[in-house]
Design a protein around this motif. Structure first.
Motif, PDB file in Angstrom:
ATOM      1  N   GLY A 302       0.864  -1.252   0.087  1.00  0.00           N
ATOM      2  CA  GLY A 302       0.158   0.199  -0.017  1.00  0.00           C
ATOM      3  C   GLY A 302       0.711   1.340  -0.053  1.00  0.00           C
ATOM      4  O   GLY A 302       0.409   2.305  -0.742  1.00  0.00           O
ATOM      5  N   ASP A 303       2.002   1.337   0.757  1.00  0.00           N
ATOM      6  CA  ASP A 303       2.729   2.238   0.675  1.00  0.00           C
ATOM      7  C   ASP A 303       3.444   2.887  -0.636  1.00  0.00           C
ATOM      8  O   ASP A 303       3.519   3.980  -0.948  1.00  0.00           O
ATOM      9  N   GLU A 304       3.785   1.385  -1.337  1.00  0.00           N
ATOM     10  CA  GLU A 304       4.335   2.037  -2.887  1.00  0.00           C
ATOM     11  C   GLU A 304       3.346   2.385  -3.458  1.00  0.00           C
ATOM     12  O   GLU A 304       3.387   3.334  -4.576  1.00  0.00           O
ATOM     13  N   LEU A 305       2.071   1.816  -3.409  1.00  0.00           N
ATOM     14  CA  LEU A 305       0.959   2.105  -4.469  1.00  0.00           C
ATOM     15  C   LEU A 305       0.304   3.380  -4.128  1.00  0.00           C
ATOM     16  O   LEU A 305      -0.122   4.140  -5.071  1.00  0.00           O
ATOM     17  N   GLY A 306       0.222   3.734  -2.942  1.00  0.00           N
ATOM     18  CA  GLY A 306      -0.569   5.047  -2.721  1.00  0.00           C
ATOM     19  C   GLY A 306      -1.906   5.112  -3.246  1.00  0.00           C
ATOM     20  O   GLY A 306      -2.816   3.972  -3.285  1.00  0.00           O
ATOM     21  N   ASP A 307      -2.058   6.267  -3.906  1.00  0.00           N
ATOM     22  CA  ASP A 307      -3.418   6.406  -4.498  1.00  0.00           C
ATOM     23  C   ASP A 307      -3.731   5.628  -5.978  1.00  0.00           C
ATOM     24  O   ASP A 307      -4.856   5.457  -6.327  1.00  0.00           O
ATOM     25  N   ALA A 308      -2.550   4.996  -6.286  1.00  0.00           N
ATOM     26  CA  ALA A 308      -2.624   4.319  -7.425  1.00  0.00           C
ATOM     27  C   ALA A 308      -3.365   2.878  -7.269  1.00  0.00           C
ATOM     28  O   ALA A 308      -3.602   2.172  -8.367  1.00  0.00           O
ATOM     29  N   ALA A 309      -3.377   2.548  -5.997  1.00  0.00           N
ATOM     30  CA  ALA A 309      -4.053   1.267  -5.671  1.00  0.00           C
ATOM     31  C   ALA A 309      -5.490   1.006  -6.140  1.00  0.00           C
ATOM     32  O   ALA A 309      -6.078  -0.002  -6.448  1.00  0.00           O
ATOM     33  N   ARG A 310      -6.096   2.235  -6.405  1.00  0.00           N
ATOM     34  CA  ARG A 310      -7.689   2.195  -6.676  1.00  0.00           C
ATOM     35  C   ARG A 310      -7.714   1.485  -8.260  1.00  0.00           C
ATOM     36  O   ARG A 310      -8.616   1.205  -8.891  1.00  0.00           O
ATOM     37  N   ASN A 311      -6.375   1.593  -8.856  1.00  0.00           N
ATOM     38  CA  ASN A 311      -6.503   1.388 -10.342  1.00  0.00           C
ATOM     39  C   ASN A 311      -5.867   0.042 -10.701  1.00  0.00           C
ATOM     40  O   ASN A 311      -6.011  -0.484 -11.754  1.00  0.00           O
ATOM     41  N   VAL A 312      -5.576  -0.901  -9.366  1.00  0.00           N
ATOM     42  CA  VAL A 312      -4.857  -2.077  -9.720  1.00  0.00           C
ATOM     43  C   VAL A 312      -5.732  -3.186  -9.045  1.00  0.00           C
ATOM     44  O   VAL A 312      -6.418  -3.061  -7.946  1.00  0.00           O
ATOM     45  N   ARG A 313      -5.781  -4.328  -9.754  1.00  0.00           N
ATOM     46  CA  ARG A 313      -6.739  -5.490  -9.634  1.00  0.00           C
ATOM     47  C   ARG A 313      -5.844  -6.901  -9.299  1.00  0.00           C
ATOM     48  O   ARG A 313      -5.241  -6.867 -10.054  1.00  0.00           O
ATOM     49  N   ALA A 314      -5.947  -7.360  -8.324  1.00  0.00           N
ATOM     50  CA  ALA A 314      -5.134  -8.586  -8.127  1.00  0.00           C
ATOM     51  C   ALA A 314      -5.903  -9.874  -8.546  1.00  0.00           C
ATOM     52  O   ALA A 314      -7.233  -9.713  -8.425  1.00  0.00           O
ATOM     53  N   HIS A 315      -5.410 -10.825  -9.299  1.00  0.00           N
ATOM     54  CA  HIS A 315      -6.161 -12.114  -9.906  1.00  0.00           C
ATOM     55  C   HIS A 315      -5.499 -13.327  -9.701  1.00  0.00           C
ATOM     56  O   HIS A 315      -4.238 -13.132  -9.386  1.00  0.00           O
ATOM     57  N   PRO A 316      -6.190 -14.178  -9.219  1.00  0.00           N
ATOM     58  CA  PRO A 316      -5.290 -15.503  -9.339  1.00  0.00           C
ATOM     59  C   PRO A 316      -4.595 -16.024 -10.319  1.00  0.00           C
ATOM     60  O   PRO A 316      -5.142 -15.421 -11.489  1.00  0.00           O
ATOM     61  N   ALA A 317      -3.613 -16.767 -10.339  1.00  0.00           N
ATOM     62  CA  ALA A 317      -3.326 -17.444 -11.600  1.00  0.00           C
ATOM     63  C   ALA A 317      -4.118 -17.958 -12.475  1.00  0.00           C
ATOM     64  O   ALA A 317      -4.984 -18.793 -11.993  1.00  0.00           O
ATOM     65  N   PHE A 318      -3.809 -17.975 -13.934  1.00  0.00           N
ATOM     66  CA  PHE A 318      -4.812 -18.665 -14.843  1.00  0.00           C
ATOM     67  C   PHE A 318      -4.350 -19.855 -15.468  1.00  0.00           C
ATOM     68  O   PHE A 318      -2.899 -19.816 -15.615  1.00  0.00           O
ATOM     69  N   ALA A 319      -4.930 -20.920 -15.983  1.00  0.00           N
ATOM     70  CA  ALA A 319      -4.706 -21.999 -16.843  1.00  0.00           C
ATOM     71  C   ALA A 319      -4.091 -21.153 -18.062  1.00  0.00           C
ATOM     72  O   ALA A 319      -4.569 -20.421 -18.696  1.00  0.00           O
ATOM     73  N   PRO A 320      -3.184 -22.276 -18.509  1.00  0.00           N
ATOM     74  CA  PRO A 320      -2.763 -21.814 -20.115  1.00  0.00           C
ATOM     75  C   PRO A 320      -3.922 -21.484 -21.017  1.00  0.00           C
ATOM     76  O   PRO A 320      -3.897 -20.786 -22.004  1.00  0.00           O
ATOM     77  N   GLY A 321      -4.938 -22.250 -20.929  1.00  0.00           N
ATOM     78  CA  GLY A 321      -6.047 -22.322 -21.968  1.00  0.00           C
ATOM     79  C   GLY A 321      -6.914 -20.943 -21.922  1.00  0.00           C
ATOM     80  O   GLY A 321      -7.761 -20.563 -22.575  1.00  0.00           O
ATOM     81  N   ALA A 322      -6.760 -20.264 -20.503  1.00  0.00           N
ATOM     82  CA  ALA A 322      -7.521 -19.055 -20.361  1.00  0.00           C
ATOM     83  C   ALA A 322      -6.590 -17.903 -20.948  1.00  0.00           C
ATOM     84  O   ALA A 322      -7.273 -16.614 -20.759  1.00  0.00           O
ATOM     85  N   LEU A 323      -5.573 -17.874 -21.418  1.00  0.00           N
ATOM     86  CA  LEU A 323      -4.781 -16.928 -21.851  1.00  0.00           C
ATOM     87  C   LEU A 323      -5.604 -15.774 -22.730  1.00  0.00           C
ATOM     88  O   LEU A 323      -5.397 -14.602 -22.651  1.00  0.00           O
ATOM     89  N   GLY A 324      -6.277 -16.552 -23.790  1.00  0.00           N
ATOM     90  CA  GLY A 324      -7.013 -15.827 -24.758  1.00  0.00           C
ATOM     91  C   GLY A 324      -7.865 -14.720 -23.937  1.00  0.00           C
ATOM     92  O   GLY A 324      -8.144 -13.816 -24.434  1.00  0.00           O
ATOM     93  N   ASP A 325      -8.666 -15.423 -22.964  1.00  0.00           N
ATOM     94  CA  ASP A 325      -9.638 -14.387 -22.530  1.00  0.00           C
ATOM     95  C   ASP A 325      -9.062 -13.312 -21.510  1.00  0.00           C
ATOM     96  O   ASP A 325      -9.526 -12.032 -21.713  1.00  0.00           O
ATOM     97  N   VAL A 326      -7.881 -13.710 -20.967  1.00  0.00           N
ATOM     98  CA  VAL A 326      -7.278 -12.610 -20.296  1.00  0.00           C
ATOM     99  C   VAL A 326      -6.566 -11.414 -21.082  1.00  0.00           C
ATOM    100  O   VAL A 326      -6.478 -10.299 -20.680  1.00  0.00           O
ATOM    101  N   LEU A 327      -6.146 -11.769 -22.422  1.00  0.00           N
ATOM    102  CA  LEU A 327      -5.526 -10.972 -23.111  1.00  0.00           C
ATOM    103  C   LEU A 327      -6.419 -10.078 -23.886  1.00  0.00           C
ATOM    104  O   LEU A 327      -6.237  -9.423 -24.886  1.00  0.00           O
ATOM    105  N   SER A 328      -7.822 -10.861 -24.023  1.00  0.00           N
ATOM    106  CA  SER A 328      -8.804 -10.372 -25.213  1.00  0.00           C
ATOM    107  C   SER A 328      -9.100  -8.604 -25.068  1.00  0.00           C
ATOM    108  O   SER A 328      -9.433  -8.192 -26.153  1.00  0.00           O
ATOM    109  N   ASP A 329      -9.184  -8.145 -24.021  1.00  0.00           N
ATOM    110  CA  ASP A 329      -9.403  -6.779 -23.958  1.00  0.00           C
ATOM    111  C   ASP A 329      -8.170  -6.094 -23.235  1.00  0.00           C
ATOM    112  O   ASP A 329      -8.590  -4.971 -22.647  1.00  0.00           O
ATOM    113  N   ALA A 330      -7.147  -6.653 -23.344  1.00  0.00           N
ATOM    114  CA  ALA A 330      -5.868  -5.898 -22.868  1.00  0.00           C
ATOM    115  C   ALA A 330      -5.369  -5.041 -23.891  1.00  0.00           C
ATOM    116  O   ALA A 330      -5.478  -5.161 -25.200  1.00  0.00           O
ATOM    117  N   ASP A 331      -4.616  -3.887 -23.431  1.00  0.00           N
ATOM    118  CA  ASP A 331      -4.056  -2.964 -24.441  1.00  0.00           C
ATOM    119  C   ASP A 331      -2.627  -3.040 -24.129  1.00  0.00           C
ATOM    120  O   ASP A 331      -1.740  -2.744 -25.283  1.00  0.00           O
TER     121      ASP A 331
END
Length: 882
Positions: A302-331
Motif C-alpha cells: 500500500g505504501d508503494e502504490l498509494g493512490d494508484a491502488a484504486r487502479n490496480v486489481r489482483a487476480h489468481p493465476a490462470f490456466a494456459p487455456g485461459a490466456l486468450g480471455d485474459v488478453l482479449s481486452d488488454a491494451d
C-alpha cells in the motif's frame, strides 16, 4: 525411436512455460509413433524423498516421477548433483534402453544424470531453458533480485552460497553438459549468452520454443497466428476484425488496460512493477490487472502504490487455456522481469494476438519486441523508466494504436515444426553421439607473450589473451622481451607472440632459433606504429622535441624490423590488419581488444555499489598526453551542451590541457589526475556520459580500437564516439551508444543524453551486455586460439625493408602486475574543481607523489589501489561513490 524425455518439472504436477515445452513436444512425438517415456521431478509432500513412482503404461506418455522437494533449494548440492536421482535414472535407462535422451531443465535432478547417460553410451541432447548450467539461481539474478553480470566469470555475484562453491558447481555441471551431442538454445540471444559463458559453438543449436495458440476459444477479432496462415499474415476479414478490436482497445472513453502475468516471484519483477504503478498515481486513464498476485501481497504494498491502488486489481493465476480471455481486452502486456529470460512464450503469445508489450531489457522478449515498433523496451530494475513507458501509453492513444498494429507480425514456431527439427537432431545424435568432450586446442598448448611496453597496452594485448587462453587449458607466460626467462620459455612454447617488441640483435637471434624449431612467431600491435610514412598524419608528434621525435621514429623502424622477421601479424582493428598486409604482405589476423576478468569484475563491483546522487557528469578520459587534438575538436560543442544544464559537470581525466571553453564552466569543470587502471571502472561508473573523440583525416586515428567504448560499457556508461571504423563496428547509434561526426552532432548527442535519464540507462545497460557477449573472456579465448592455431611458419619471404637493430642484453625487467588487482572498495577518485589555470593539477600531482613516497608502508598494508584512494580522499575531499 525410443525417446526418454527428462525434465525437472512436468505437467500436471507443475505447469509453466518451461514445462509446457517438453510436455507438448513429448505428446507430439508420441503421436508420430515414437516410443516416448518421461523421467521428471515431483514437487509435493505426498511422497518421501527418493520414493520414485509411476512409469506404467497409462496415458500416451508414461511418466516416472522422482520427488525432489529436498533438492529444489538452490543452495543444496543435490540441486545440481543428486546421487539418488542419478541412481533412479540409471535404473530407468536399463529398463527402457532409450536410443536417445532429451534433457530439459535439470534443477533438483542434477547434472549427474547426463554423466549416467554418457557412461552408458546413450546419446543425448539438452535444451537449456535457462542459465542453470552456469548460474545456481538459474536466471542470472542475485539474492537481492538485481540482474547479474551475463557472463558469470566476469561478475562478482557470490550466487546462492559463495564464489568457490559456484566454481565447483560450474565445473561439475559444464563437465556433464559437454558430453551432450547438441545443446539447444531456445533463442538467438540465449545462444549468445551460452557461448559467452563457455559453451563450445560446435555443440550449439538454436531452436525456438513451440508456441501454438490453439487453447481455448479465440476472440473473433484477434488476428490469426502465423501457424494458421502459413506465416503470410492475416486475411482481409481478420485484418478488418483486428482494426475493430484495436479501435475498441484505444478508444479514448476507456482506460488503457495493462496486464501483468508474472505472479509473485520477485524475479518476474513484481516489486519493481509495484513501485512503477505507485509513480503513476497522478496519471489518469489507466488500470492494471495483475495475475498470480494475491490481495495480501497487493495490500502489503500500500505504501508503494498509494493512490494508484484504486487502479490496480489482483487476480489468481490462470490456466494456459485461459490466456486468450485474459488478453482479449488488454491494451498492453507488461513484462517487468529483473531476471534474464531466454524466451518468454507469453510475450510472443501476446504479440500474436495484437497486444503490444512493455518489457524490460531481459533478453528473450527483445527477440520479438522492437522498441517503439510493437512495444516499448526499458532498462531492467528501473521503476522510473517502466512508469514513464506506461504513462506514455496511457496518455497517447496514437502511440498505443501504432504499436498494436505492428504487434501482430511476430512469427511463432508450431509444435509440429519444432518436433520435425527434434527428429533431425535425434538422428544426428545417433550418428555423432558426442559433439564435444573438451576444448581441443590442437597443437597450441603453451604460448609465450614477449612484450615491449607496459600499461594498458600490456593488459589488453598480452595479459587479457593469456588470461582467456587459460580458460581453454592453454598455458601462457608473459615476459618483458629483455627478461632472461624469454629464451627458455620460447623454447617450450608452441607459438610466440611479440607484442610491440623493438628489434634487437637478441630478438633476431631468438626468432632465428624459433624458426629453426619451426615454431611460429607472431607480431602483435594495437597502433599504427610500423609505417614511417604516416608521420605527417600523427598530430601527437607535434608535442615532441626534435630529439624525442627522432627517437620515436627510430622506434617505428625497430618495430617494423621485428615485424618483418615474423610469420604473421595480429592487430586490434581491421584498419591495422589491412595496412600491415599492404606494407609487408604478412598474413594478418584481427583480434579486437576485449573484456578481461579483472576489469569486468571491478566494473561489476562498482555497479553494485550504485550511483551517488549529485550532478550529471560528462567525462573525457584522455589516458595519455597525446589527445589534445582530439579534445580540441569537440571542446566547444561539449561545453555549450553542458553549460545549458545547470546541474551538469564536465570531468577531464588524465594528461589533458583544458582550453578556454572548458575553463568557462568555472567550478563545474572538474580535473581528475591520471589514475591507476584499477580505478577506471569506478570512475567510469560515476560518469553519466563518456566521450571518445578522434580527430578525422588520420589513418593513425582511424586504426585505433574502440577501447574507450569498451571500458565505459563495462561500467554501463553510454559513450558518444567519433565514427571511425572501429567505433562504427561496435556502436549501434541510439541502441548501445551514439556516434557524432561534427560539432553540431556532438552538441546534440550530449544534450540528448543529459536530458533523458531513461535513454542513458538503456544505452549504458545495452552497451554493457554487448561488450560482455561480444568481447568477454570465453569469446576472446576461442577467437585467439583459432588465430594461433592457423599461423604457419613462413618458408620463404623477400623483404626490401632496411633493418634497424640495437644491442640490448638480457636483464630482469619487471612488468606491471595484473593478477590479484581486485580491491575491496571501488570508489572513484574525488575530482578537483578547476581553478584559474591548468597548473592546479600539477600541485595535486606533486602532493600525490609525496604521499606515495610517505605511504610505502600503507601500500604494503592496503595495496596500491586502497592507498591511492586514501591519498586522493585526503587531498580532494569527499570520495564520491558511484
Amino acid at each position: 525411436m525410443r525417446i526418454l524425455v527428462v525434465s525437472a518439472h512436468f505437467p500436471p504436477n507443475f505447469v509453466s512455460g518451461g514445462t509446457l515445452v517438453p510436455f507438448r513436444s513429448a505428446l507430439e512425438l508420441a503421436r508420430r509413433g515414437h516410443d516416448v517415456k518421461v523421467f521428471a521431478g515431483w514437487l509435493g509432500s505426498t511422497r518421501a524423498a527418493g520414493e520414485a513412482f509411476g512409469h506404467g503404461e497409462e496415458g500416451p506418455v508414461p511418466v516416472r516421477w522422482f520427488p525432489v522437494d529436498d533438492a529444489i533449494d538452490w543452495t543444496s548440492r543435490r540441486n545440481f548433483d543428486n546421487p539418488g536421482a542419478a541412481a533412479e535414472f540409471a535404473a530407468v535407462l536399463r529398463e527402457f534402453e532409450p536410443e536417445v535422451v532429451h534433457f530439459h531443465s535439470m534443477q533438483g535432478l542434477g547434472a549427474g544424470l547426463l554423466l549416467e547417460a554418457a557412461r552408458r553410451g546413450t546419446p543425448f541432447v539438452v535444451t537449456a531453458h535457462d542459465f542453470w548450467w552456469w548460474c545456481a539461481r538459474q536466471f542470472l539474478c542475485d539474492r537481492d533480485y538485481h540482474p547479474c553480470c551475463p557472463v558469470v566469470v566476469a561478475g562478482v555475484c557470490p550466487c546462492s552460497v559463495d564464489r568457490p562453491w559456484l566454481d565447483e558447481r560450474t565445473t561439475f555441471t559444464t563437465r556433464a553438459l559437454r558430453r551432450a551431442a547438441r545443446v539447444i538454445a531456445v533463442s538467438p540471444i540465449a545462444a549468445r549468452v551460452f557461448l559467452a559463458n563457455g559453451l563450445p559453438p560446435e555443440q550449439l543449436v538454436v531452436l525456438d520454443n513451440p508456441v501454438d495458440i490453439v487453447e481455448g476459444p479465440r476472440p473473433p477479432q484477434a488476428p490469426p497466428s502465423p501457424s494458421e496462415t502459413g506465416g503470410e499474415g492475416a486475411s482481409p476479414a481478420r485484418a478488418d476484425a483486428f482494426e475493430t478490436l484495436s479501435a475498441r482497445r484505444t478508444a479514448a472513453a476507456r482506460d488503457v488496460r495493462f496486464v501483468f502475468a508474472g505472479g509473485q516471484d520477485p524475479m518476474k519483477g513484481l516489486p519493481v512493477l509495484r513501485k512503477a504503478l505507485g509513480l503513476l498515481a497522478g496519471v489518469p486513464g489507466w488500470s492494471a490487472d495483475l495475475y498470480g498476485v494475491d490481495d495480501v501481497s497487493l495490500s502489503s504494498a500500500g505504501d508503494e502504490l498509494g493512490d494508484a491502488a484504486r487502479n490496480v486489481r489482483a487476480h489468481p493465476a490462470f490456466a494456459p487455456g485461459a490466456l486468450g480471455d485474459v488478453l482479449s481486452d488488454a491494451d498492453a502486456l507488461v513484462v517487468a522481469s529483473v531476471m534474464q529470460e531466454t524466451y518468454s512464450i507469453l510475450t510472443r503469445e501476446a504479440l500474436a494476438r495484437g497486444v503490444p508489450v512493455v518489457t524490460t531489457a531481459c533478453l528473450g522478449p527483445e527477440e520479438v519486441v522492437t522498441d517503439r515498433v510493437n512495444g516499448l523496451v526499458v532498462p531492467q530494475d528501473d521503476p522510473e523508466a517502466l512508469a514513464s513507458a506506461m504513462a506514455e501509453l496511457a496518455g497517447d492513444r496514437t502511440v498505443l494504436h501504432k504499436l498494436a498494429r505492428a504487434a501482430r507480425g511476430v512469427e511463432l514456431t508450431p509444435v509440429t515444426a519444432h518436433c520435425d527439427r527434434l527428429e533431425q537432431l535425434y538422428a544426428e545424435s545417433l550418428a555423432h553421439p558426442v559433439a564435444h568432450q573438451r576444448e581441443d586446442s590442437g597443437r597450441v598448448r603453451r604460448v609465450l607473450f614477449a612484450v615491449g611496453i607496459d600499461g594498458a597496452p600490456l593488459r589488453y594485448r598480452a595479459h587479457l589473451p593469456a588470461e582467456a587462453l587459460g580458460l581453454l587449458g592453454v598455458h601462457a607466460d608473459v615476459r618483458h622481451y629483455r627478461h632472461p626467462d624469454v629464451v627458455e620459455l620460447a623454447a617450450r612454447a608452441d607459438v610466440v607472440v611479440l607484442y610491440r617488441v623493438p628489434a634487437t640483435h637478441q630478438v633476431r637471434e631468438l626468432v632465428d632459433d624459433l624458426h629453426r624449431r619451426r615454431t611460429p612467431v607472431v607480431f602483435d600491435v594495437d597502433d599504427l606504429i610500423f609505417d614511417p610514412a604516416l608521420e605527417p598524419e600523427i598530430p601527437a608528434l607535434e608535442i615532441l622535441t626534435g630529439d624525442e621525435r627522432s627517437l620515436w621514429l627510430q622506434g617505428v623502424h625497430r618495430y617494423r624490423t621485428t615485424m618483418e622477421m615474423c610469420d604473421a601479424f595480429v592487430g586490434s582493428t581491421q584498419r591495422l590488419c589491412d595496412h600491415a598486409f599492404e606494407v609487408t604482405g604478412l598474413p594478418s589476423f584481427r583480434f579486437p581488444n576485449g573484456a578481461g576478468v579483472v576489469m569486468s569484475r571491478l566494473a561489476d563491483r562498482a555497479l553494485r555499489k550504485g550511483a551517488a546522487p549529485g550532478a550529471l557528469r560528462v567525462g573525457y578520459l584522455s589516458g595519455t598526453d597525446t589527445h589534445d587534438h582530439d579534445w580540441a575538436m569537440i571542446e566547444q560543442a561539449v561545453v555549450s551542451a553542458v553549460a545549458k544544464v545547470p546541474d551538469a559537470e564536465l570531468w577531464l581525466v588524465g594528461k589533458l590541457t583544458p582550453g578556454d571553453p572548458a575553463r568557462s564552466l568555472g567550478e563545474r569543470l572538474r580535473i581528475v589526475p591520471f589514475q591507476p587502471w584499477t580505478s577506471l571502472p569506478a570512475l567510469l561508473a560515476a560518469l553519466d556520459v563518456n566521450l571518445a573523440p578522434l580527430a578525422p583525416n588520420s589513418r593513425f586515428n582511424d586504426a585505433k580500437s574502440a577501447i574507450k567504448w569498451l571500458e565505459a560499457a563495462l561500467s554501463a556508461t553510454p559513450t558518444i564516439a567519433s565514427p571511425t571504423q572501429a567505433f562504427e563496428e561496435v556502436v549501434e547509434h541510439g541502441v548501445n551508444g551514439m556516434l557524432a561526426a561534427c560539432a553540431e552532432e556532438w552538441a546534440d548527442a550530449v544534450a540528448t543524453l543529459l536530458g533523458d535519464d531513461a535513454l542513458r540507462h538503456r544505452l549504458g545497460a545495452r552497451a554493457r551486455r554487448d561488450a560482455l557477449l561480444r568481447f568477454g573472456p570465453w569469446t576472446q579465448a576461442r577467437r585467439y586460439l583459432e588465430i594461433l592455431g592457423s599461423v604457419e611458419r613462413r618458408t620463404s619471404y623477400e623483404s626490401t625493408w632496411r633493418p634497424v637493430l640495437l644491442d640490448e642484453p638480457y636483464e630482469p625487467v619487471a612488468l606491471e602486475p595484473y593478477g590479484g588487482c581486485e580491491p575491496d572498495d571501488s570508489s572513484p577518485p574525488a575530482p578537483a574543481p578547476a581553478s584559474a589555470s591548468a597548473s592546479a593539477a600539477e600541485p595535486l600531482a606533486a602532493k600525490l607523489g609525496a604521499l606515495a613516497r610517505r605511504g610505502a608502508a600503507s601500500v604494503r598494508r592496503r595495496g596500491l589501489l586502497q592507498s591511492a584512494l586514501v591519498a586522493l580522499g585526503r587531498l580532494g575531499g569527499r570520495i564520491r561513490r558511484p
